[in-house]
Design a protein around this motif. Structure first.
Motif, PDB file in Angstrom:
ATOM      1  N   UNK A 173       0.819  -1.202   0.000  1.00 57.84           N
ATOM      2  CA  UNK A 173       0.000   0.000   0.000  1.00 57.84           C
ATOM      3  C   UNK A 173       0.853   1.253   0.000  1.00 57.84           C
ATOM      4  N   UNK A 174       1.991   1.181   0.694  1.00 57.89           N
ATOM      5  CA  UNK A 174       2.865   2.351   0.748  1.00 57.89           C
ATOM      6  C   UNK A 174       3.449   2.662  -0.611  1.00 57.89           C
ATOM      7  N   UNK A 175       3.773   1.632  -1.380  1.00 61.64           N
ATOM      8  CA  UNK A 175       4.301   1.825  -2.727  1.00 61.64           C
ATOM      9  C   UNK A 175       5.742   2.280  -2.685  1.00 61.64           C
ATOM     10  N   UNK A 176       6.345   2.454  -3.864  1.00 61.80           N
ATOM     11  CA  UNK A 176       7.715   2.942  -3.929  1.00 61.80           C
ATOM     12  C   UNK A 176       7.809   4.315  -3.278  1.00 61.80           C
ATOM     13  N   UNK A 177       8.866   4.531  -2.506  1.00 63.82           N
ATOM     14  CA  UNK A 177       8.974   5.762  -1.731  1.00 63.82           C
ATOM     15  C   UNK A 177       9.419   6.936  -2.587  1.00 63.82           C
ATOM     16  N   UNK A 178       9.130   8.128  -2.070  1.00 65.32           N
ATOM     17  CA  UNK A 178       9.629   9.327  -2.708  1.00 65.32           C
ATOM     18  C   UNK A 178      11.113   9.456  -2.440  1.00 65.32           C
ATOM     19  N   UNK A 179      11.764  10.353  -3.188  1.00 62.43           N
ATOM     20  CA  UNK A 179      13.200  10.553  -3.026  1.00 62.43           C
ATOM     21  C   UNK A 179      13.496  11.521  -1.899  1.00 62.43           C
ATOM     22  N   UNK A 180      14.729  12.068  -1.917  1.00 64.40           N
ATOM     23  CA  UNK A 180      15.077  13.080  -0.929  1.00 64.40           C
ATOM     24  C   UNK A 180      13.943  14.096  -0.839  1.00 64.40           C
ATOM     25  N   UNK A 181      13.795  14.719   0.325  1.00 63.64           N
ATOM     26  CA  UNK A 181      12.859  15.832   0.407  1.00 63.64           C
ATOM     27  C   UNK A 181      13.346  16.961  -0.495  1.00 63.64           C
ATOM     28  N   UNK A 182      12.594  18.045  -0.534  1.00 70.17           N
ATOM     29  CA  UNK A 182      12.953  19.121  -1.462  1.00 70.17           C
ATOM     30  C   UNK A 182      14.341  19.670  -1.179  1.00 70.17           C
ATOM     31  N   UNK A 183      14.696  19.791   0.088  1.00 69.12           N
ATOM     32  CA  UNK A 183      16.012  20.346   0.409  1.00 69.12           C
ATOM     33  C   UNK A 183      17.132  19.502  -0.206  1.00 69.12           C
ATOM     34  N   UNK A 184      17.065  18.192  -0.030  1.00 63.72           N
ATOM     35  CA  UNK A 184      18.128  17.333  -0.544  1.00 63.72           C
ATOM     36  C   UNK A 184      18.274  17.440  -2.047  1.00 63.72           C
ATOM     37  N   UNK A 185      17.142  17.353  -2.762  1.00 66.61           N
ATOM     38  CA  UNK A 185      17.194  17.445  -4.221  1.00 66.61           C
ATOM     39  C   UNK A 185      17.696  18.819  -4.673  1.00 66.61           C
ATOM     40  N   UNK A 186      17.211  19.871  -4.057  1.00 68.48           N
ATOM     41  CA  UNK A 186      17.603  21.219  -4.465  1.00 68.48           C
ATOM     42  C   UNK A 186      19.082  21.466  -4.218  1.00 68.48           C
ATOM     43  N   UNK A 187      19.606  20.991  -3.097  1.00 70.81           N
ATOM     44  CA  UNK A 187      21.021  21.187  -2.790  1.00 70.81           C
ATOM     45  C   UNK A 187      21.900  20.404  -3.764  1.00 70.81           C
ATOM     46  N   UNK A 188      21.500  19.180  -4.099  1.00 68.68           N
ATOM     47  CA  UNK A 188      22.243  18.393  -5.079  1.00 68.68           C
ATOM     48  C   UNK A 188      22.299  19.139  -6.417  1.00 68.68           C
ATOM     49  N   UNK A 189      21.162  19.647  -6.863  1.00 72.72           N
ATOM     50  CA  UNK A 189      21.102  20.340  -8.151  1.00 72.72           C
ATOM     51  C   UNK A 189      21.935  21.628  -8.131  1.00 72.72           C
ATOM     52  N   UNK A 190      21.791  22.416  -7.069  1.00 73.30           N
ATOM     53  CA  UNK A 190      22.534  23.677  -6.973  1.00 73.30           C
ATOM     54  C   UNK A 190      24.033  23.410  -6.982  1.00 73.30           C
ATOM     55  N   UNK A 191      24.464  22.437  -6.211  1.00 75.22           N
ATOM     56  CA  UNK A 191      25.893  22.135  -6.133  1.00 75.22           C
ATOM     57  C   UNK A 191      26.438  21.696  -7.487  1.00 75.22           C
ATOM     58  N   UNK A 192      25.654  20.887  -8.207  1.00 78.67           N
ATOM     59  CA  UNK A 192      26.085  20.426  -9.524  1.00 78.67           C
ATOM     60  C   UNK A 192      26.299  21.588 -10.470  1.00 78.67           C
ATOM     61  N   UNK A 193      25.365  22.519 -10.505  1.00 80.24           N
ATOM     62  CA  UNK A 193      25.477  23.660 -11.418  1.00 80.24           C
ATOM     63  C   UNK A 193      26.616  24.578 -10.990  1.00 80.24           C
ATOM     64  N   UNK A 194      26.731  24.810  -9.702  1.00 79.68           N
ATOM     65  CA  UNK A 194      27.792  25.690  -9.208  1.00 79.68           C
ATOM     66  C   UNK A 194      29.182  25.135  -9.494  1.00 79.68           C
ATOM     67  N   UNK A 195      29.322  23.814  -9.563  1.00 82.86           N
ATOM     68  CA  UNK A 195      30.642  23.215  -9.743  1.00 82.86           C
ATOM     69  C   UNK A 195      30.973  22.909 -11.204  1.00 82.86           C
ATOM     70  N   UNK A 196      30.144  23.378 -12.135  1.00 91.73           N
ATOM     71  CA  UNK A 196      30.474  23.205 -13.553  1.00 91.73           C
ATOM     72  C   UNK A 196      31.766  23.941 -13.895  1.00 91.73           C
ATOM     73  N   UNK A 197      32.627  23.342 -14.716  1.00 90.42           N
ATOM     74  CA  UNK A 197      33.854  24.036 -15.112  1.00 90.42           C
ATOM     75  C   UNK A 197      33.567  25.175 -16.089  1.00 90.42           C
ATOM     76  N   UNK A 198      34.550  26.036 -16.265  1.00 88.58           N
ATOM     77  CA  UNK A 198      34.362  27.237 -17.089  1.00 88.58           C
ATOM     78  C   UNK A 198      34.035  26.909 -18.537  1.00 88.58           C
ATOM     79  N   UNK A 199      34.471  25.742 -19.033  1.00 88.85           N
ATOM     80  CA  UNK A 199      34.186  25.386 -20.431  1.00 88.85           C
ATOM     81  C   UNK A 199      32.901  24.568 -20.558  1.00 88.85           C
TER      82      UNK A 199
END
Length: 341
Positions: A22-48
């Motif tokens: 009934x519970x089914x497959x769980x959701x992922x990280x809460x919004x904070x976790x997903x948002x921080x992962x995404x922000x960090x990825x974009x911030x760490x892109x190289x100059x090229x």
């Protein structure tokens, strides 16, 4: 009602299974976790890399959990299609080697195994289907392809002196969309049948409470106030991912699975309710940094791939003349990713 000990145990197991189903497959990280992962990825892109994405960090963060919204019971077609994309329960398809390079080949293989198990009256048949195995790597590489195409369109518009604002927005949305699956894949409980409490034999007495999932990825992450500053120093230099993208994604998910028992060991001593627990913090930092690193590397790889000449395979994957064409799926599995060298 008086039950023998054996029947009582059987009834308890059936109830536990029903609760989990009934519970089914769980959701992922809460919004904070997903948002921080995404922000960090974009911030760490190289100059090229595609640094224009930094202008859209707010949009990417706000959209980080949008794919979870597509799993609402009120939109059943969307839910049925989207639910499997958030998990990869590896124990369920250990029989399948190698993993097919096609979502349809994977589903077909599951159906044949389900029929075999059902004919043998195996209880495993009930979960040998796409909903209870997941399709996360397929969803991820499919959106990766959208991003490559988006970046290619961006380059073409730049070359012709055309406005790029709208395609930039589309690319940012693809990053958020793909980033959600990458983030889910960094969460160890998204790559195991033990995603909502321990399943089956439990000799180490791990919890069967489905709330372990949210205790770790939402409650604890919010309690420690996870930010990009926690991750940036833990993200290594960019890896161009010159090999095959699908293989890299499978390896990434397998690595995440190495931490499943650690999540349960920490829960057993109450670590996920103690924001001062250094070992629990270390695991969160490790897994979210791994997600940010993988997302950054995939975005950078897609950017570089978009600069390559378009060299489609001839005959194509839906052409019956393709030597790998499967009439049961109407397509051939995907070719390996092009080399960036």
């Amino acid at each position: 009602m008086n039950l023998s000990p054996r029947r009582a145990r059987g009834l308890a197991a059936a109830i536990a299974m029903a609760i989990t189903l009934a519970a089914g497959p769980a959701l992922g990280w809460g919004h904070r976790g997903h948002a921080v992962i995404d922000r960090t990825a974009v911030e760490s892109l190289p100059a090229d890399g595609p640094v224009f994405l930094r202008n859209y960090i707010g949009l990417i963060e706000d959209s980080a959990t949008l794919p979870d919204d597509w799993r609402d019971d009120a939109t059943p077609f969307s839910k049925m299609e989207e639910d499997p994309n958030h998990g990869w329960f590896q124990e369920q398809f250990a029989f399948l080697k190698p993993i097919p390079r096609s979502r349809f080949e994977f589903i077909l293989a599951l159906e044949k195994e389900q029929q075999r198990l059902a004919a043998a009256h195996s209880p495993e048949a009930v979960r040998t289907n796409v909903r209870w195995t997941g399709t996360l790597p397929y969803a991820l590489v499919e959106v990766y392809g959208h991003l490559v195409t988006g970046f290619r369109s961006y380059r073409e518009r730049q070359t012709h002196g055309e406005d790029t604002a709208h395609i930039e927005t589309a690319c940012a949305m693809y990053v958020a969309w793909m980033g959600h699956y990458v983030g889910d894949g960094a969460q160890p409980l998204h790559v195991t049948i033990h995603h909502n409490g321990w399943q089956g034999p439990d000799p180490k007495d791990y919890t069967r409470d489905p709330k372990i999932h949210s205790r770790m990825e939402s409650g604890f992450v919010d309690a420690i106030n996870l930010t990009d500053q926690d991750l940036l120093r833990r993200v290594p230099a960019v890896n161009p991912l010159d090999g095959d993208v699908f293989d890299a994604v499978l390896a990434y998910l397998s690595k995440s699975g190495d931490s499943v028992e650690k999540v349960y060991q920490l829960d057993k001593r109450g670590a996920w309710t103690d924001p001062k627990d250094t070992e629990a913090r270390a695991l969160i930092y490790q897994r979210t940094a791994a997600g940010a690193t993988m997302l950054r590397d995939l975005v950078y790889r897609a950017w570089r791939e978009s600069a390559l000449p378009r060299t489609p395979h001839v005959p194509g994957p839906t052409d019956s003349a393709n030597p790998a064409y499967n009439p049961e799926t109407g397509s051939a599995p995907a070719d390996p990713s092009p080399s960036l060298r």
